[in-house]
Enzyme design. Sequence first.
Site, PDB file in Angstrom:
ATOM      1  N   LYS A   1       6.985   8.549   5.197  1.00  0.00           N
ATOM      2  CA  LYS A   1       7.577   7.213   5.156  1.00  0.00           C
ATOM      3  C   LYS A   1       9.087   7.239   4.938  1.00  0.00           C
ATOM      4  O   LYS A   1       9.720   6.195   4.848  1.00  0.00           O
ATOM      5  CB  LYS A   1       6.916   6.387   4.049  1.00  0.00           C
ATOM      6  CG  LYS A   1       5.397   6.315   4.180  1.00  0.00           C
ATOM      7  CD  LYS A   1       4.767   5.709   2.946  1.00  0.00           C
ATOM      8  CE  LYS A   1       3.265   5.908   2.972  1.00  0.00           C
ATOM      9  NZ  LYS A   1       2.637   5.427   1.726  1.00  0.00           N
TER      10      LYS A   1
ATOM     11  N   GLY B   1       0.781  -1.231   0.000  1.00  0.00           N
ATOM     12  CA  GLY B   1       0.000   0.000   0.000  1.00  0.00           C
ATOM     13  C   GLY B   1       0.812   1.280   0.000  1.00  0.00           C
ATOM     14  O   GLY B   1       0.549   2.171   0.805  1.00  0.00           O
ATOM     15  N   THR B   2       1.797   1.384  -0.893  1.00  0.00           N
ATOM     16  CA  THR B   2       2.653   2.568  -0.892  1.00  0.00           C
ATOM     17  C   THR B   2       3.450   2.616  -2.182  1.00  0.00           C
ATOM     18  O   THR B   2       3.416   1.690  -2.991  1.00  0.00           O
ATOM     19  CB  THR B   2       3.618   2.536   0.311  1.00  0.00           C
ATOM     20  OG1 THR B   2       4.315   3.768   0.398  1.00  0.00           O
ATOM     21  CG2 THR B   2       4.620   1.409   0.177  1.00  0.00           C
ATOM     22  N   THR B   3       4.180   3.704  -2.374  1.00  0.00           N
ATOM     23  CA  THR B   3       5.181   3.781  -3.436  1.00  0.00           C
ATOM     24  C   THR B   3       6.440   4.394  -2.844  1.00  0.00           C
ATOM     25  O   THR B   3       6.399   5.496  -2.298  1.00  0.00           O
ATOM     26  CB  THR B   3       4.697   4.652  -4.612  1.00  0.00           C
ATOM     27  OG1 THR B   3       3.467   4.134  -5.124  1.00  0.00           O
ATOM     28  CG2 THR B   3       5.739   4.657  -5.725  1.00  0.00           C
TER      29      THR B   3
END
Length: 217
Positions: A50, A16-18
Amino acid sequence: MEKHCMNSQVKGVSTGTTILAAIFDGGVVIGSDSRASIGGEYVSSKTINKVIQVHDRIFCCMAGSLADAQAVTKAAKFHLSFHSVQMENPPLVIAAASVLKELCYKNKEELQAGFITAGWDRKKGPQVYVVALGGMLMSQPVTIGGSGSTYIYGYVDAKYKPNMSRDECLQFATNALALAMGRDNVSGGVAHLVVITETGVEHVVVPGNKLPRFHDE
């Protein structure tokens, strides 16, 4: 980035991220989106950073379970701070990546988190390391991760060039994040980017409405 949901059955690891990191001539860029989701079903936060500083010129990006990733980076910060006091020198980038690798490997049955570690040291200059789920460690000149990365492998392969300038690499990273955030429903928010060189660290935040647009969204 995903937060634990105790009432849902875990069927796999949803990153759920990049996240990404790329080496340029004299430094490295590391960056991510800022969206956190629960199970990929709804957005729980639009402002998660992040990109975590684990030492002066060493940063890491988190993917997977937010709680697991934060616990690992907190432990890594402690280990690296203690290491630098013992050695009376800043830790090497490979040392930081190895600490993350050991923490992930020793707790691989409980953790659902992976990391990209990037930084600069006097021994090898700019470096990028990937610590995958389970604790595998790899060194790469450019790397991407998270659910949004599946949309930009072609862009990264086509556009990344060794020995890019700082501005070229920063634009490359911004474009890659914008492309992923435009397609991946659990990546979004703003782009957090950090430029690390011998002279210091520069933080760059690109708001969502200032990101490059490549298609109608």
